[in-house]
Design a protein around this motif. Structure first.
Motif, PDB file in Angstrom:
ATOM      1  N   ASN A 112       0.874  -1.166   0.000  1.00  0.00           N
ATOM      2  CA  ASN A 112       0.000   0.000   0.000  1.00  0.00           C
ATOM      3  C   ASN A 112       0.911   1.215   0.000  1.00  0.00           C
ATOM      4  O   ASN A 112       1.352   1.674   1.049  1.00  0.00           O
ATOM      5  N   TYR A 126       1.164  -2.608   4.163  1.00  0.00           N
ATOM      6  CA  TYR A 126       0.543  -3.690   3.419  1.00  0.00           C
ATOM      7  C   TYR A 126      -0.941  -3.799   3.751  1.00  0.00           C
ATOM      8  O   TYR A 126      -1.323  -3.769   4.920  1.00  0.00           O
ATOM      9  N   THR A 127      -1.745  -3.944   2.716  1.00  0.00           N
ATOM     10  CA  THR A 127      -3.142  -4.313   2.884  1.00  0.00           C
ATOM     11  C   THR A 127      -3.183  -5.828   2.754  1.00  0.00           C
ATOM     12  O   THR A 127      -2.532  -6.396   1.879  1.00  0.00           O
ATOM     13  N   TYR A 139      -4.546  -4.394   7.705  1.00  0.00           N
ATOM     14  CA  TYR A 139      -3.448  -3.543   7.261  1.00  0.00           C
ATOM     15  C   TYR A 139      -2.333  -3.564   8.299  1.00  0.00           C
ATOM     16  O   TYR A 139      -2.584  -3.700   9.487  1.00  0.00           O
TER      17      TYR A 139
END
Length: 73
Positions: A11, A17-18, A30
């Motif tokens: 992301n 990070y998703t 997330y």
């Protein structure tokens, strides 16, 4: 114990990070690092399953791990 495949997507806007869980549609989390994202994914999966059980809904099992491919257009 049940194992679920998770998809970590960088992301870039949030610099983390998703995380999506394909076997549990709507289960998303997330984290700022990969380790944090995976820990939060574990928490999200546990909460998602708990919500399904409280609602009397069946808990999906992962039948086949997700396959990922690329497509050039």
């Amino acid at each position: 114990m049940t194992t679920y495949t998770v998809i970590l997507e960088p992301n870039y806007r949030e610099k983390g990070y998703t995380v999506r869980v394909p076997a549990l549609p709507g289960c998303i989390s997330y984290g700022r690092t990969k380790e944090e994202a995976l820990a939060r994914a574990r928490e999200a999966i546990e909460g998602f399953i708990e919500g399904l059980e409280k609602a009397g809904e069946p808990v999906p099992k992962e039948v086949t791990p997700v396959e990922m491919e690329t497509v050039t257009v």
